[in-house]
Design an enzyme around this catalytic site. Structure first.
Site, PDB file in Angstrom:
ATOM      1  N   LYS A  46       0.851  -1.186   0.000  1.00  0.00           N
ATOM      2  CA  LYS A  46       0.000   0.000   0.000  1.00  0.00           C
ATOM      3  C   LYS A  46       0.883   1.232   0.000  1.00  0.00           C
ATOM      4  CE  LYS A  46      -3.846   2.058   2.473  1.00  0.00           C
ATOM      5  NZ  LYS A  46      -5.027   1.724   3.267  1.00  0.00           N
TER       6      LYS A  46
ATOM      7  N   ASP B 213     -15.229   2.518   9.320  1.00  0.00           N
ATOM      8  CA  ASP B 213     -15.884   2.485   8.005  1.00  0.00           C
ATOM      9  C   ASP B 213     -15.741   1.142   7.304  1.00  0.00           C
ATOM     10  OD1 ASP B 213     -13.575   4.387   5.918  1.00  0.00           O
ATOM     11  OD2 ASP B 213     -13.306   2.784   7.362  1.00  0.00           O
TER      12      ASP B 213
ATOM     13  N   LYS C  92     -16.725  -1.291   4.933  1.00  0.00           N
ATOM     14  CA  LYS C  92     -17.493  -1.139   3.699  1.00  0.00           C
ATOM     15  C   LYS C  92     -17.103  -2.239   2.735  1.00  0.00           C
ATOM     16  CE  LYS C  92     -14.342   2.598   2.605  1.00  0.00           C
ATOM     17  NZ  LYS C  92     -14.238   4.005   2.282  1.00  0.00           N
TER      18      LYS C  92
ATOM     19  N   ASN D  28     -13.569  -3.131   1.589  1.00  0.00           N
ATOM     20  CA  ASN D  28     -12.536  -3.433   2.574  1.00  0.00           C
ATOM     21  C   ASN D  28     -12.637  -4.859   3.114  1.00  0.00           C
ATOM     22  OD1 ASN D  28     -11.455  -0.885   2.334  1.00  0.00           O
ATOM     23  ND2 ASN D  28     -12.535  -0.056   4.104  1.00  0.00           N
TER      24      ASN D  28
HETATM   25  P1  ADP Z   1      -7.837   2.825   1.104  1.00  0.00           P
HETATM   26  O1  ADP Z   1      -7.450   3.154   2.501  1.00  0.00           O
HETATM   27  O2  ADP Z   1      -7.238   3.804   0.188  1.00  0.00           O
HETATM   28  O3  ADP Z   1      -9.293   2.572   0.939  1.00  0.00           O
HETATM   29  P2  ADP Z   1      -7.375  -0.021   1.062  1.00  0.00           P
HETATM   30  O4  ADP Z   1      -6.368  -0.504   2.029  1.00  0.00           O
HETATM   31  O5  ADP Z   1      -8.808  -0.213   1.406  1.00  0.00           O
HETATM   32  O6  ADP Z   1      -7.082   1.492   0.709  1.00  0.00           O
HETATM   33  O7  ADP Z   1      -7.079  -0.695  -0.342  1.00  0.00           O
HETATM   34  C1  ADP Z   1      -7.786  -0.354  -1.503  1.00  0.00           C
HETATM   35  C2  ADP Z   1      -8.205  -1.624  -2.239  1.00  0.00           C
HETATM   36  O8  ADP Z   1      -7.063  -2.419  -2.557  1.00  0.00           O
HETATM   37  C3  ADP Z   1      -9.096  -2.551  -1.419  1.00  0.00           C
HETATM   38  O9  ADP Z   1     -10.453  -2.211  -1.565  1.00  0.00           O
HETATM   39  C4  ADP Z   1      -8.793  -3.930  -1.997  1.00  0.00           C
HETATM   40  O10 ADP Z   1      -9.554  -4.180  -3.151  1.00  0.00           O
HETATM   41  C5  ADP Z   1      -7.338  -3.793  -2.413  1.00  0.00           C
HETATM   42  N1  ADP Z   1      -6.454  -4.335  -1.367  1.00  0.00           N
HETATM   43  C6  ADP Z   1      -6.070  -3.701  -0.251  1.00  0.00           C
HETATM   44  N2  ADP Z   1      -5.260  -4.454   0.510  1.00  0.00           N
HETATM   45  C7  ADP Z   1      -5.127  -5.614  -0.149  1.00  0.00           C
HETATM   46  C8  ADP Z   1      -4.411  -6.829   0.128  1.00  0.00           C
HETATM   47  N3  ADP Z   1      -3.672  -6.957   1.242  1.00  0.00           N
HETATM   48  N4  ADP Z   1      -4.497  -7.827  -0.756  1.00  0.00           N
HETATM   49  C9  ADP Z   1      -5.253  -7.687  -1.874  1.00  0.00           C
HETATM   50  N5  ADP Z   1      -5.957  -6.581  -2.189  1.00  0.00           N
HETATM   51  C10 ADP Z   1      -5.900  -5.544  -1.346  1.00  0.00           C
HETATM   52 MG    MG Z   2     -10.436   1.006   1.646  1.00  0.00          MG
END
Ligand code: ADP
Ligand code: MG
Length: 406
Positions: free
Chosen positions: A185, A280, A282, A285
């Site tokens: 991330k 949140d 949703k 997530n």
């Molecule tokens: P944000 O805080 O910007 O919403 P997230 O951590 O929710 O970011 O990540 C955005 C998207 O990336 C998630 O909705 C999911 O689809 C994908 N994602 C996040 N973390 C993972 C992970 N560890 N493995 C696979 N996909 C992920």
């Molecule tokens: Mg998210």
């Protein structure tokens, strides 16, 4: 159900046509955005044309269009390419918008990600690169014990964008050292700091400090930073978003919904026990791992300051399970998560969120004032837990007394 596609958009950046010197054809680079996922595909006009012809026959009512074939002259005139690009862009947008088209096997194959060798490092964005120099923050952020001072972006091969969120993006990455896959991330410090949300990095750090570990919460291996960005190296969870599966099946049988709800509840109970409110929960997530267990992502990372107006405008009304107290901007506590659990469970059972309405303002109004209306199709037990979780007054909500134990 198409509201969950959250305003798919497609653009074909102008500078990205590739010319193969010998064969002389133009390859169009198409950015496909579905929900918060984005990827590029590289296709020739002939390939668009082939797909178009297949679909035209199968869906005559759809009135699909692509730019016409060129009969005279060569195909490399910049104006011609520009026009064609716009037309192809539109074509792809239409495909992504219509579930029937989008789920067609040929469309799926067409929109499938290309192999990584075609792609530039997706952790670098054109638009980011140009502004980075101007806004260099070069501020060092305390990442707590997860911070690894020796790690750096070049430790990884970034393969593709797997998610895009409010503060940055998530990339599938292969660590060069051991060939293992991770979800990395990436948050831009600039964005976080610009949004006056430094304290949320603190929130993030506090979460990191707490050493959050639970089978249904995404695992953080370590984190690091460059002058511009923060990197969080997470388990790559590869079963897809829970709601991807729900969308395909419209709703889940009660047993299956109960299984997921139980795992989510267990993760929330754990977070509460270490004094973290998820807030949140949703659809996007909630991920599934390779064997079908729930994995929540995105907990405690940069969220508290995101105002409601912000959420709705930035993401074209991404469905969030906003509890009444959140809409009212009143103080909230653990119980907000139990509301969200109720909302997820409701959506799993009925295929739509509770109080759902296309008109967001009306939906907020329903959340605040409309009683939950009983609908057939679920057991009495399911119904009673829905009613208790989706209780508008948080003090009377299930979970208000003894949290997870309730
Ligand atoms: P944000 O805080 O910007 O919403 P997230 O951590 O929710 O970011 O990540 C955005 C998207 O990336 C998630 O909705 C999911 O689809 C994908 N994602 C996040 N973390 C993972 C992970 N560890 N493995 C696979 N996909 C992920
Ligand atoms: Mg998210």
């Amino acid at each position: 159900m198409d509201y969950k596609e959250s305003c798919p958009s497609v653009s074909i950046p102008s500078s990205d046509e590739h010319r193969e010197k010998k064969k002389r054809f133009t390859v169009y680079k198409v950015l496909v955005s579905v929900g918060r996922s984005e990827w590029f595909v590289f296709r020739r006009y002939a390939e668009f044309d082939k797909l178009y012809n297949t679909l035209r026959k199968q869906f005559p009512a759809m009135a699909l269009k692509i730019p016409a074939k060129r009969i005279f002259g060569d195909n490399f005139d910049p104006d011609f390419i520009k026009q064609r690009r716009a037309g192809l862009n539109e074509f792809i947008q239409n495909l992504v918008r219509h579930p029937e088209l989008y789920n067609h096997p040929d469309v799926r194959a067409f929109l499938q990600m290309d192999s990584p060798k075609h792609q530039s490092d997706p952790s670098e964005d054109e638009d980011e690169r140009s502004t980075q120099k101007l806004h260099s923050t070069s501020q060092n952020i305390n990442l707590g014990p997860s911070g690894n001072p020796h790690a750096k972006p070049t430790d990884f091969d970034f393969l593709k964008v797997i998610g895009k969120g409010s503060f940055g993006k998530v990339l599938l990455a292969k660590r060069k050292l051991d060939g293992k896959f991770y979800a990395v991330k990436v948050l831009q410090k600039k964005v976080v700091l610009n949004r006056k949300e430094q304290k949320h990095i603190m929130a993030e750090r506090n979460v990191l400090l707490k050493n959050v570990k639970h089978p249904f919460l995404v695992g953080l291996h370590y984190s690091f930073q460059t002058t511009e960005k923060l990197y969080f190296v997470l388990d790559f969870v590869n079963g897809g978003e829970l709601f991807f599966h729900l969308q395909r099946e419209r709703s889940f049988p009660e047993q299956r919904a109960r299984f997921y709800a139980a795992e989510i509840a267990s993760a929330l109970g754990y977070l509460h026990s270490i004094k973290i409110v998820y807030r949140d929960l949703k659809p996007e997530n909630i991920l599934l791992d390779s064997v079908g267990h729930v994995v929540l992502t995105d907990f405690g990372l940069c969220k508290e300051g995101i105002a409601i107006s912000d959420t709705t405008t930035t993401f074209c009304g991404t469905p969030e399970y906003l509890a009444p107290e959140v809409i009212r901007k009143q103080p909230y506590d653990n119980t907000v998560d139990w509301w969200c659990l109720g909302a997820v469970l409701y959506e799993m059972l009925y295929g739509l969120p509770p109080f759902y309405c296309r008109d967001v303002a009306e939906m907020y109004d329903n959340i605040l004032h409309k009683p939950l209306s009983l609908r057939p199709g679920v057991s009495l037990t399911a119904w009673s837990i829905l009613e208790e979780l989706l209780e508008k007054d948080r003090q009377n909500r299930l979970g208000a007394k003894e949290d997870f134990l309730d």
